[in-house]
Design a protein around this motif. Sequence first.
Motif, mmCIF file in Angstrom:
data_model
loop_
_atom_site.group_PDB
_atom_site.id
_atom_site.type_symbol
_atom_site.label_atom_id
_atom_site.label_comp_id
_atom_site.label_asym_id
_atom_site.label_seq_id
_atom_site.Cartn_x
_atom_site.Cartn_y
_atom_site.Cartn_z
ATOM 1 N N ALA A 123 0.873 -1.177 0.000
ATOM 2 C CA ALA A 123 0.000 0.000 0.000
ATOM 3 C C ALA A 123 0.904 1.218 0.000
ATOM 4 O O ALA A 123 2.012 1.185 0.542
ATOM 5 N N LEU A 124 0.433 2.272 -0.644
ATOM 6 C CA LEU A 124 1.172 3.530 -0.686
ATOM 7 C C LEU A 124 0.230 4.659 -0.323
ATOM 8 O O LEU A 124 -0.895 4.712 -0.820
ATOM 9 N N SER A 125 0.684 5.532 0.540
ATOM 10 C CA SER A 125 -0.045 6.741 0.872
ATOM 11 C C SER A 125 0.818 7.891 0.378
ATOM 12 O O SER A 125 1.972 8.036 0.795
ATOM 13 N N ILE A 126 0.277 8.692 -0.528
ATOM 14 C CA ILE A 126 1.018 9.794 -1.125
ATOM 15 C C ILE A 126 0.390 11.091 -0.629
ATOM 16 O O ILE A 126 -0.781 11.354 -0.896
ATOM 17 N N ALA A 127 1.188 11.858 0.100
ATOM 18 C CA ALA A 127 0.683 13.085 0.721
ATOM 19 C C ALA A 127 1.299 14.302 0.053
ATOM 20 O O ALA A 127 2.485 14.314 -0.270
ATOM 21 N N ASP A 128 0.490 15.339 -0.112
ATOM 22 C CA ASP A 128 0.976 16.606 -0.642
ATOM 23 C C ASP A 128 2.005 17.176 0.337
ATOM 24 O O ASP A 128 1.737 17.282 1.531
ATOM 25 N N LYS A 129 3.173 17.552 -0.171
ATOM 26 C CA LYS A 129 4.244 18.048 0.702
ATOM 27 C C LYS A 129 3.860 19.332 1.433
ATOM 28 O O LYS A 129 4.397 19.613 2.495
ATOM 29 N N ASP A 130 2.925 20.102 0.862
ATOM 30 C CA ASP A 130 2.504 21.343 1.491
ATOM 31 C C ASP A 130 1.268 21.188 2.373
ATOM 32 O O ASP A 130 0.962 22.082 3.163
ATOM 33 N N ASP A 131 0.553 20.087 2.231
ATOM 34 C CA ASP A 131 -0.643 19.815 3.026
ATOM 35 C C ASP A 131 -0.784 18.303 3.182
ATOM 36 O O ASP A 131 -1.424 17.647 2.375
ATOM 37 N N PRO A 132 -0.154 17.722 4.209
ATOM 38 C CA PRO A 132 -0.141 16.261 4.345
ATOM 39 C C PRO A 132 -1.524 15.628 4.532
ATOM 40 O O PRO A 132 -1.663 14.416 4.408
ATOM 41 N N TYR A 133 -2.547 16.457 4.793
ATOM 42 C CA TYR A 133 -3.896 15.909 4.889
ATOM 43 C C TYR A 133 -4.527 15.744 3.507
ATOM 44 O O TYR A 133 -5.556 15.093 3.364
ATOM 45 N N ASP A 134 -3.904 16.328 2.490
ATOM 46 C CA ASP A 134 -4.333 16.151 1.108
ATOM 47 C C ASP A 134 -3.538 14.977 0.559
ATOM 48 O O ASP A 134 -2.361 15.098 0.227
ATOM 49 N N LYS A 135 -4.163 13.812 0.499
ATOM 50 C CA LYS A 135 -3.434 12.588 0.167
ATOM 51 C C LYS A 135 -4.307 11.642 -0.628
ATOM 52 O O LYS A 135 -5.515 11.825 -0.753
ATOM 53 N N VAL A 136 -3.664 10.622 -1.154
ATOM 54 C CA VAL A 136 -4.359 9.518 -1.797
ATOM 55 C C VAL A 136 -3.725 8.229 -1.287
ATOM 56 O O VAL A 136 -2.515 8.174 -1.027
ATOM 57 N N ASP A 137 -4.540 7.208 -1.103
ATOM 58 C CA ASP A 137 -4.067 5.897 -0.664
ATOM 59 C C ASP A 137 -4.302 4.898 -1.787
ATOM 60 O O ASP A 137 -5.398 4.865 -2.368
ATOM 61 N N ILE A 138 -3.292 4.109 -2.062
ATOM 62 C CA ILE A 138 -3.370 3.128 -3.148
ATOM 63 C C ILE A 138 -2.913 1.777 -2.615
ATOM 64 O O ILE A 138 -1.833 1.666 -2.025
ATOM 65 N N ARG A 139 -3.747 0.777 -2.800
ATOM 66 C CA ARG A 139 -3.359 -0.592 -2.480
ATOM 67 C C ARG A 139 -3.094 -1.309 -3.801
ATOM 68 O O ARG A 139 -3.796 -1.086 -4.790
ATOM 69 N N GLY A 140 -2.069 -2.141 -3.800
ATOM 70 C CA GLY A 140 -1.731 -2.822 -5.038
ATOM 71 C C GLY A 140 -0.820 -4.003 -4.797
ATOM 72 O O GLY A 140 -0.665 -4.479 -3.671
ATOM 73 N N ARG A 141 -0.217 -4.440 -5.905
ATOM 74 C CA ARG A 141 0.712 -5.565 -5.801
ATOM 75 C C ARG A 141 1.914 -5.298 -6.687
ATOM 76 O O ARG A 141 1.793 -4.708 -7.762
ATOM 77 N N VAL A 142 3.050 -5.748 -6.222
ATOM 78 C CA VAL A 142 4.286 -5.629 -6.986
ATOM 79 C C VAL A 142 4.208 -6.611 -8.146
ATOM 80 O O VAL A 142 3.978 -7.806 -7.948
#
Length: 129
Positions: free
Chosen positions: A64-83
């Motif tokens: 899983a990856l959580s990608i957060a905006d560097k200027d607003d860490p509450y603005d994010k997207v979460d992605i579940r996946g597989r390698v």
Amino acid sequence: MAELNDKARSLIDGQNLAFLAEVMEDGSPHVSPVWIDLEDGYLTFNTAIGRLKERNMRRDRRVALSIADKDDPYDKVDIRGRVVEIIQGEEAEDQIDSLAKKYIGQDTYPWRRPDEARVKVLVEPLVVA
């Protein structure tokens, strides 16, 4: 493969850290920050052979990856996946330089150790939230 929405693409395209979670041998999560990019719909990042995250992903492909905006860490997207692929060699070595250019503006990755070999990891997104 799940379709990445505009918000996810924007966060991936920016200089935003992704927080990668993989599964430890005992089933517990392990989380670490990674530089991330997008390639043909796959999330991609880089690490070194022998690191804990690399060993975990070879054993268990769920991530899983959580990608957060560097200027607003509450603005994010979460992605579940597989390698789906772990690539060694010149392609992986080139990728870490490309990520260094994106994230720190340097043509080559400045923390490369002569005794390490890099891997490029491709992740198929399955759930985008």
